[in-house]
Design a protein around this motif. Structure first.
Motif, PDB file in Angstrom:
ATOM      1  N   MET A  92      10.964 -48.267  22.843  1.00 13.91           N
ATOM      2  CA  MET A  92       9.586 -48.731  22.819  1.00 13.91           C
ATOM      3  C   MET A  92       9.007 -48.528  21.415  1.00 13.91           C
ATOM      4  O   MET A  92       8.657 -47.415  21.034  1.00 13.91           O
ATOM      5  CB  MET A  92       8.713 -47.980  23.829  1.00 13.91           C
ATOM      6  CG  MET A  92       7.310 -48.561  23.971  1.00 13.91           C
ATOM      7  SD  MET A  92       7.254 -50.329  24.360  1.00 13.91           S
ATOM      8  CE  MET A  92       8.165 -50.407  25.879  1.00 13.91           C
ATOM      9  N   ALA A  93       8.949 -49.608  20.635  1.00 17.66           N
ATOM     10  CA  ALA A  93       8.223 -49.574  19.362  1.00 17.66           C
ATOM     11  C   ALA A  93       6.735 -49.571  19.716  1.00 17.66           C
ATOM     12  O   ALA A  93       6.343 -49.908  20.845  1.00 17.66           O
ATOM     13  CB  ALA A  93       8.589 -50.798  18.518  1.00 17.66           C
ATOM     14  N   PHE A  94       5.879 -49.192  18.780  1.00 23.58           N
ATOM     15  CA  PHE A  94       4.458 -49.022  19.076  1.00 23.58           C
ATOM     16  C   PHE A  94       3.621 -49.455  17.889  1.00 23.58           C
ATOM     17  O   PHE A  94       3.915 -49.085  16.752  1.00 23.58           O
ATOM     18  CB  PHE A  94       4.194 -47.546  19.403  1.00 23.58           C
ATOM     19  CG  PHE A  94       2.758 -47.213  19.680  1.00 23.58           C
ATOM     20  CD1 PHE A  94       2.093 -47.777  20.751  1.00 23.58           C
ATOM     21  CD2 PHE A  94       2.082 -46.323  18.872  1.00 23.58           C
ATOM     22  CE1 PHE A  94       0.766 -47.469  21.007  1.00 23.58           C
ATOM     23  CE2 PHE A  94       0.756 -45.995  19.124  1.00 23.58           C
ATOM     24  CZ  PHE A  94       0.102 -46.565  20.195  1.00 23.58           C
ATOM     25  N   SER A  95       2.578 -50.247  18.164  1.00 30.43           N
ATOM     26  CA  SER A  95       1.636 -50.661  17.119  1.00 30.43           C
ATOM     27  C   SER A  95       0.219 -50.301  17.536  1.00 30.43           C
ATOM     28  O   SER A  95      -0.167 -50.519  18.689  1.00 30.43           O
ATOM     29  CB  SER A  95       1.695 -52.172  16.882  1.00 30.43           C
ATOM     30  OG  SER A  95       2.917 -52.562  16.329  1.00 30.43           O
ATOM     31  N   SER A  96      -0.534 -49.766  16.577  1.00 26.48           N
ATOM     32  CA  SER A  96      -1.946 -49.491  16.777  1.00 26.48           C
ATOM     33  C   SER A  96      -2.554 -49.177  15.418  1.00 26.48           C
ATOM     34  O   SER A  96      -1.922 -49.371  14.387  1.00 26.48           O
ATOM     35  CB  SER A  96      -2.160 -48.329  17.755  1.00 26.48           C
ATOM     36  OG  SER A  96      -3.509 -48.315  18.195  1.00 26.48           O
ATOM     37  N   TYR A  97      -3.776 -48.680  15.435  1.00 25.35           N
ATOM     38  CA  TYR A  97      -4.478 -48.347  14.198  1.00 25.35           C
ATOM     39  C   TYR A  97      -3.841 -47.134  13.524  1.00 25.35           C
ATOM     40  O   TYR A  97      -3.294 -46.259  14.192  1.00 25.35           O
ATOM     41  CB  TYR A  97      -5.956 -48.069  14.485  1.00 25.35           C
ATOM     42  CG  TYR A  97      -6.625 -49.247  15.142  1.00 25.35           C
ATOM     43  CD1 TYR A  97      -6.786 -50.447  14.450  1.00 25.35           C
ATOM     44  CD2 TYR A  97      -7.062 -49.174  16.450  1.00 25.35           C
ATOM     45  CE1 TYR A  97      -7.371 -51.539  15.058  1.00 25.35           C
ATOM     46  CE2 TYR A  97      -7.655 -50.257  17.064  1.00 25.35           C
ATOM     47  CZ  TYR A  97      -7.810 -51.433  16.360  1.00 25.35           C
ATOM     48  OH  TYR A  97      -8.389 -52.524  16.960  1.00 25.35           O
ATOM     49  N   ALA A  98      -3.905 -47.083  12.220  1.00 22.34           N
ATOM     50  CA  ALA A  98      -3.252 -46.038  11.423  1.00 22.34           C
ATOM     51  C   ALA A  98      -3.632 -44.631  11.892  1.00 22.34           C
ATOM     52  O   ALA A  98      -2.787 -43.742  11.903  1.00 22.34           O
ATOM     53  CB  ALA A  98      -3.576 -46.220   9.948  1.00 22.34           C
ATOM     54  N   HIS A  99      -4.876 -44.417  12.300  1.00 22.08           N
ATOM     55  CA  HIS A  99      -5.303 -43.064  12.682  1.00 22.08           C
ATOM     56  C   HIS A  99      -4.599 -42.551  13.941  1.00 22.08           C
ATOM     57  O   HIS A  99      -4.647 -41.359  14.233  1.00 22.08           O
ATOM     58  CB  HIS A  99      -6.826 -42.981  12.839  1.00 22.08           C
ATOM     59  CG  HIS A  99      -7.370 -43.746  14.005  1.00 22.08           C
ATOM     60  ND1 HIS A  99      -7.716 -45.068  13.908  1.00 22.08           N
ATOM     61  CD2 HIS A  99      -7.624 -43.372  15.273  1.00 22.08           C
ATOM     62  CE1 HIS A  99      -8.180 -45.484  15.071  1.00 22.08           C
ATOM     63  NE2 HIS A  99      -8.130 -44.472  15.921  1.00 22.08           N
ATOM     64  N   PHE A 100      -3.914 -43.424  14.687  1.00 19.53           N
ATOM     65  CA  PHE A 100      -3.162 -42.978  15.854  1.00 19.53           C
ATOM     66  C   PHE A 100      -1.805 -42.389  15.482  1.00 19.53           C
ATOM     67  O   PHE A 100      -1.119 -41.840  16.332  1.00 19.53           O
ATOM     68  CB  PHE A 100      -2.947 -44.126  16.844  1.00 19.53           C
ATOM     69  CG  PHE A 100      -4.164 -44.424  17.676  1.00 19.53           C
ATOM     70  CD1 PHE A 100      -4.661 -43.492  18.567  1.00 19.53           C
ATOM     71  CD2 PHE A 100      -4.806 -45.638  17.550  1.00 19.53           C
ATOM     72  CE1 PHE A 100      -5.786 -43.755  19.329  1.00 19.53           C
ATOM     73  CE2 PHE A 100      -5.929 -45.923  18.307  1.00 19.53           C
ATOM     74  CZ  PHE A 100      -6.417 -44.978  19.200  1.00 19.53           C
ATOM     75  N   ASP A 101      -1.411 -42.502  14.240  1.00 19.65           N
ATOM     76  CA  ASP A 101      -0.092 -42.022  13.835  1.00 19.65           C
ATOM     77  C   ASP A 101      -0.148 -40.598  13.276  1.00 19.65           C
ATOM     78  O   ASP A 101       0.513 -40.276  12.308  1.00 19.65           O
ATOM     79  CB  ASP A 101       0.549 -42.975  12.827  1.00 19.65           C
ATOM     80  CG  ASP A 101       2.030 -42.712  12.650  1.00 19.65           C
ATOM     81  OD1 ASP A 101       2.658 -42.170  13.580  1.00 19.65           O
ATOM     82  OD2 ASP A 101       2.557 -43.026  11.582  1.00 19.65           O
ATOM     83  N   LYS A 102      -0.907 -39.740  13.903  1.00 19.68           N
ATOM     84  CA  LYS A 102      -1.025 -38.346  13.471  1.00 19.68           C
ATOM     85  C   LYS A 102       0.292 -37.587  13.596  1.00 19.68           C
ATOM     86  O   LYS A 102       0.492 -36.572  12.964  1.00 19.68           O
ATOM     87  CB  LYS A 102      -2.071 -37.618  14.314  1.00 19.68           C
ATOM     88  CG  LYS A 102      -3.467 -38.092  14.109  1.00 19.68           C
ATOM     89  CD  LYS A 102      -4.417 -37.330  15.017  1.00 19.68           C
ATOM     90  CE  LYS A 102      -5.817 -37.857  14.862  1.00 19.68           C
ATOM     91  NZ  LYS A 102      -6.752 -37.192  15.769  1.00 19.68           N
TER      92      LYS A 102
END
Length: 140
Positions: A92-102
């Motif tokens: 499962m690759a995942f895309s969202s806003y940069a701030h979710f990649d903590k």
């Protein structure tokens, strides 16, 4: 037979980084067991997910999504046979806003100001037939 299914759903509430991280861990574990690969996009409380794998596994996952209280207004956008996997490296690759990649998540793709990523665009095509999907009106 290899198939790809694309759906959209509404999250029950705004999700934080930790909740999304835990969701992704659960999805990856389940998908590995089912032989499913794919991509999950999350923007503005909307999920758009592309899953690919054997027909029987796609059926099982689609049925379970209808019982999952994390998904409301579940909408099938496309389903069809595929000749090859587009996300073969990711359960499962995942895309969202940069701030979710903590958490420096492997397989994370940042969305642009329109709420899209290269991975999400790659998912929105069924072999030669692209699907027209408005994924987000978001600005990052």
């Amino acid at each position: 037979m290899l198939e790809r299914l694309v759906y959209r759903s509404q999250a029950p509430h705004k999700l934080g980084s930790l909740h999304l991280f835990n969701l992704l861990v659960q999805c990856r574990k389940r998908n590995l067991g089912l032989g499913i690969t794919g991509h999950l996009l999350y923007t503005e409380e909307i999920f758009v997910q592309c899953i690919e794998g054997p027909s029987v596994s796609i059926d099982a996952l689609w049925t379970s999504l209808h019982r999952d209280d994390r998904h409301h207004s579940l909408e099938l956008l496309a389903r069809g046979p595929q000749t090859e996997r587009r996300f073969a490296d990711w359960s499962m690759a995942f895309s969202s806003y940069a701030h979710f990649d903590k958490y420096n998540i492997p397989g994370f793709f940042r969305v642009d100001v329109q709420g899209m990523s290269v991975a999400a665009l790659h998912c929105a095509q069924l072999d030669a037939k692209p699907i027209a999907v408005e994924i987000s009106h978001a600005s990052a």
